[in-house]
Scaffold this motif. Sequence first.
Motif, PDB file in Angstrom:
ATOM      1  N   GLU A  53       0.953  -1.064   0.367  1.00 16.39           N
ATOM      2  CA  GLU A  53       0.594   0.159   0.174  1.00 16.39           C
ATOM      3  C   GLU A  53       1.325   0.766  -0.354  1.00 16.39           C
ATOM      4  OE1 GLU A  53      -3.196  -0.264   3.470  1.00 16.39           O
ATOM      5  OE2 GLU A  53      -3.363  -3.023   2.724  1.00 16.39           O
ATOM      6  N   VAL A  54       0.162   2.047  -0.665  1.00 21.70           N
ATOM      7  CA  VAL A  54       1.322   3.493  -0.921  1.00 21.70           C
ATOM      8  C   VAL A  54      -0.134   4.738  -0.383  1.00 21.70           C
ATOM      9  CG1 VAL A  54       2.302   4.934  -2.028  1.00 21.70           C
ATOM     10  CG2 VAL A  54       2.562   2.670  -2.987  1.00 21.70           C
ATOM     11  N   TYR A  55       0.527   5.726   0.671  1.00 26.03           N
ATOM     12  CA  TYR A  55      -0.193   6.332   1.143  1.00 26.03           C
ATOM     13  C   TYR A  55       2.224   7.595   1.296  1.00 26.03           C
ATOM     14  CZ  TYR A  55      -2.792   3.014   3.781  1.00 26.03           C
ATOM     15  OH  TYR A  55      -3.248   2.159   3.699  1.00 26.03           O
ATOM     16  N   ARG A  56       0.876   8.693   0.621  1.00 30.53           N
ATOM     17  CA  ARG A  56       2.100   9.721   0.310  1.00 30.53           C
ATOM     18  C   ARG A  56       3.045   8.904  -0.081  1.00 30.53           C
ATOM     19  NH1 ARG A  56       0.552  14.128   4.541  1.00 30.53           N
ATOM     20  NH2 ARG A  56      -1.710  15.034   3.465  1.00 30.53           N
ATOM     21  N   GLY A  57       3.244   8.205  -1.174  1.00 31.00           N
ATOM     22  CA  GLY A  57       4.349   7.570  -1.443  1.00 31.00           C
ATOM     23  C   GLY A  57       5.461   6.769  -0.568  1.00 31.00           C
ATOM     24  N   ALA A  58       4.845   7.045   0.504  1.00 27.08           N
ATOM     25  CA  ALA A  58       5.534   6.218   1.753  1.00 27.08           C
ATOM     26  C   ALA A  58       5.176   4.527   1.570  1.00 27.08           C
ATOM     27  CB  ALA A  58       5.581   6.554   2.930  1.00 27.08           C
ATOM     28  N   TYR A  94       4.005   0.309   2.225  1.00 27.81           N
ATOM     29  CA  TYR A  94       3.605  -0.055   3.650  1.00 27.81           C
ATOM     30  C   TYR A  94       3.323  -1.864   2.773  1.00 27.81           C
ATOM     31  CZ  TYR A  94       2.978   4.166   6.085  1.00 27.81           C
ATOM     32  OH  TYR A  94       3.693   5.311   6.539  1.00 27.81           O
ATOM     33  N   VAL A  97       1.793  -5.005   3.169  1.00 23.53           N
ATOM     34  CA  VAL A  97       1.060  -5.907   4.151  1.00 23.53           C
ATOM     35  C   VAL A  97       1.390  -6.895   3.353  1.00 23.53           C
ATOM     36  CG1 VAL A  97      -1.718  -6.152   4.118  1.00 23.53           C
ATOM     37  CG2 VAL A  97      -0.559  -3.861   3.593  1.00 23.53           C
ATOM     38  N   PRO A 140       5.128  -0.621   9.670  1.00 24.28           N
ATOM     39  CA  PRO A 140       3.503  -0.771   9.231  1.00 24.28           C
ATOM     40  C   PRO A 140       1.740   0.084   9.392  1.00 24.28           C
ATOM     41  CG  PRO A 140       3.607  -3.128   9.178  1.00 24.28           C
ATOM     42  CD  PRO A 140       5.380  -2.211   9.677  1.00 24.28           C
ATOM     43  N   PRO A 189      -2.129   5.531   7.952  1.00 21.65           N
ATOM     44  CA  PRO A 189      -3.073   5.581   8.019  1.00 21.65           C
ATOM     45  C   PRO A 189      -4.403   5.209   8.561  1.00 21.65           C
ATOM     46  CG  PRO A 189      -2.786   7.037   5.895  1.00 21.65           C
ATOM     47  CD  PRO A 189      -1.415   6.124   5.989  1.00 21.65           C
ATOM     48  N   TRP A 216      -1.346  16.344  -7.793  1.00 17.65           N
ATOM     49  CA  TRP A 216      -0.783  15.624  -7.097  1.00 17.65           C
ATOM     50  C   TRP A 216      -1.520  14.227  -7.731  1.00 17.65           C
ATOM     51  CZ3 TRP A 216       0.549  16.219  -1.600  1.00 17.65           C
ATOM     52  CH2 TRP A 216       1.101  15.821  -1.383  1.00 17.65           C
ATOM     53  N   GLU A 268       1.526  10.740  -8.482  1.00 17.92           N
ATOM     54  CA  GLU A 268       1.382   9.507  -8.207  1.00 17.92           C
ATOM     55  C   GLU A 268       1.024   8.853  -8.717  1.00 17.92           C
ATOM     56  OE1 GLU A 268      -0.717   9.392  -3.230  1.00 17.92           O
ATOM     57  OE2 GLU A 268      -1.871   9.834  -5.226  1.00 17.92           O
ATOM     58  N   ARG A 293       4.527   7.855 -10.408  1.00 12.35           N
ATOM     59  CA  ARG A 293       5.497   7.389  -9.659  1.00 12.35           C
ATOM     60  C   ARG A 293       5.110   5.967  -9.004  1.00 12.35           C
ATOM     61  NH1 ARG A 293       6.823  11.051  -3.782  1.00 12.35           N
ATOM     62  NH2 ARG A 293       4.346  10.006  -3.762  1.00 12.35           N
ATOM     63  N   ASP A 294       3.807   6.216  -8.041  1.00 14.81           N
ATOM     64  CA  ASP A 294       4.179   4.773  -7.385  1.00 14.81           C
ATOM     65  C   ASP A 294       2.351   3.828  -8.489  1.00 14.81           C
ATOM     66  OD1 ASP A 294       4.692   6.572  -5.593  1.00 14.81           O
ATOM     67  OD2 ASP A 294       2.493   7.400  -5.013  1.00 14.81           O
ATOM     68  N   LEU A 326      -5.591   9.704  -0.463  1.00 11.79           N
ATOM     69  CA  LEU A 326      -5.205  10.658   0.791  1.00 11.79           C
ATOM     70  C   LEU A 326      -4.343  11.788  -0.346  1.00 11.79           C
ATOM     71  CD1 LEU A 326      -3.966  11.195   3.161  1.00 11.79           C
ATOM     72  CD2 LEU A 326      -1.982   9.430   2.633  1.00 11.79           C
ATOM     73  N   VAL A 352       6.780  15.444  -0.158  1.00 12.04           N
ATOM     74  CA  VAL A 352       6.233  15.436   1.376  1.00 12.04           C
ATOM     75  C   VAL A 352       7.417  13.535   1.866  1.00 12.04           C
ATOM     76  CG1 VAL A 352       4.019  15.513   1.587  1.00 12.04           C
ATOM     77  CG2 VAL A 352       4.025  13.389   0.678  1.00 12.04           C
ATOM     78  N   TYR A 382      11.802  11.475   4.419  1.00 10.33           N
ATOM     79  CA  TYR A 382      12.072   9.445   5.100  1.00 10.33           C
ATOM     80  C   TYR A 382      13.924  10.019   4.458  1.00 10.33           C
ATOM     81  CZ  TYR A 382       7.653   8.248   5.282  1.00 10.33           C
ATOM     82  OH  TYR A 382       5.893   8.430   6.155  1.00 10.33           O
TER      83      TYR A 382
END
Lengths: 112, 452
Positions: free
Chosen positions: A44-49, A51, A53, B205, B209, B259, B263, B266-267, B273, B313, B317
């Motif tokens: 899972e990706v939250y604001r680019g971070a 996780y 699972v 993990p 949120p 945004w 995303e 990139r992701d 979110l 953001v 990290y």
Amino acid sequence: MKLITAIIRPEKFDEVRGALESYGVQGLTVSAANGYGRQRGHTEVYRGAEYVVDLLPKIRIEVLATNDQVDDIVDVLISSSNTGRAGDGKVWTVNVDEAVRVRTGERGNAAV
Amino acid sequence: MNAGDTAWVLVSAALVLLMTPGLAFFYGGMTRAKGVLNMMMMSFGAIALVTVLWVLFGYSMAFGTDIGGGLLGNPFEKLGLNGVLGTGDSATLVGTIPEIAFVGFQAVFAIITVALISGAIADRAKFGAWMLFAGIWVVLVYFPVAHWVFDFNKDAEGNNIGGWIGQGLGVIDFAGGTAVHINAGAAALALALVLGKRLGFGKDPSHRPHNLPFVMLGAGLLWFGWFGFNAGSALAANATAGLAWINTLAAPAAATLGWLIVEKIRDGHATSLGAASGAVAGLVAITPAAAALTPGWAIVLGILAGAVCALAVGLKYKLGYDDSLDVVGVHLVGGLIGTLFIGLAANEGSPAGVNGLFYGGGFELLGKQALGSFAVLIYSFVVAFIVGWIINKTMGFRITEEHEVNGIDISVHAETAYEFGGRVGSAFHPLDEALRARHVEAPIETQIKVES
């Protein structure tokens, strides 16, 4: 007697239960389970971070069966829970020494 | 006095107050389930504390007669809002509205600026330490900076006696890119450094949120309130308010797209979110620029802010500071983008009436915008760091490791947000003595009626 344990996809539960009832299984035990097999979990990706699972939600079904029913029930479980995709789960059986119906005290196959 | 203007500003003030509970949801949803109440309490604590200080002497520090160099208003002049009351012709006015309405409108700005900072210290700050910090920071930083940016007073001869950034230097900050967002973002960075990282930051993990619908709800309430924030800053129901309103619609919409595009590339996923964060980033960026840009430029600013904040953001990290809910990445970076963008794309035809670089205004405006931004950034960072450091060395700013693991809600507030049932080993004890006696005496069968 044997104990059949099946780990299945949660979304297949209704179908599996229906198939077992159609076959004539009188009772079963169901619990929520988490785990992973060869396919591992998901990301899972939250604001680019990211996780990871790893433990995915599954349903664990346990059915007590007499020896002559076991193969059929395993077949029913497999055919009703199969989607052909990774993460379908697993079914296994173990020998059971004794079973007792608590209400009546019946033992063995009569208790199944 | 103009009744229409007054009505609009009073409604706007109420809209802006709603932003802080909105922020509580926005931030609360992003924390873990065991820290959501503390996160929301930091916002509600800001409402309570800042309001009281504002009425007592904050308004006077920000908007009292300047006591030198545009640095501070006289805190004693309007102590307890003395001298701003009155009805009919005796009412003191700010523009065309009664000063007391202006007091209320500015109060809610002070509140949300303080609440914004709390996003950097999720899950680990002592509530008392937070309240102490909030009280000291708002007095030492927000009240003076609000004077610097928002006080446009002139004396009887027309000489400037307002704040040194807004009135003196001529920096354009319509609704608070410097005073609110850069200010809060810089303080948030300072506190994140003072407090250090949450246990498991960047590894655990469970830090993801816990309630994204809360985040979306909070972003929606923020956006709704932001129409009061920006369009209300015209202090009148007029065309300037109309332009600010449209820009407050356009820029966040574009920023959401910006945004989400980042995303997706990139992701691989456009996330909820990300949509909520993009909208807030766009709202932050348009805040200073709402009356200086055409709606077309507002869209350009929005896309830019959404994309850059989405990338910013991730800095925590890389650099290793735990700005838990991205106050720096969204408010500091978004505030800087919006404030500096005015130096590029402002044009004379807008209510602000100044040309930026793209309209032949040269580098002058851009230079002023940069000076104002960095002055607030550095002042806020330094004071927040010193105040935070002193609190940390004396009363301690962080909760214990054990409390952090158990969850800040239960250890600091003696509450949990959610009851899922099945808590083994718990019991109910009424606080009332008589009730407790009856509860203990009565056998369990008489308390719980069992259906047979």
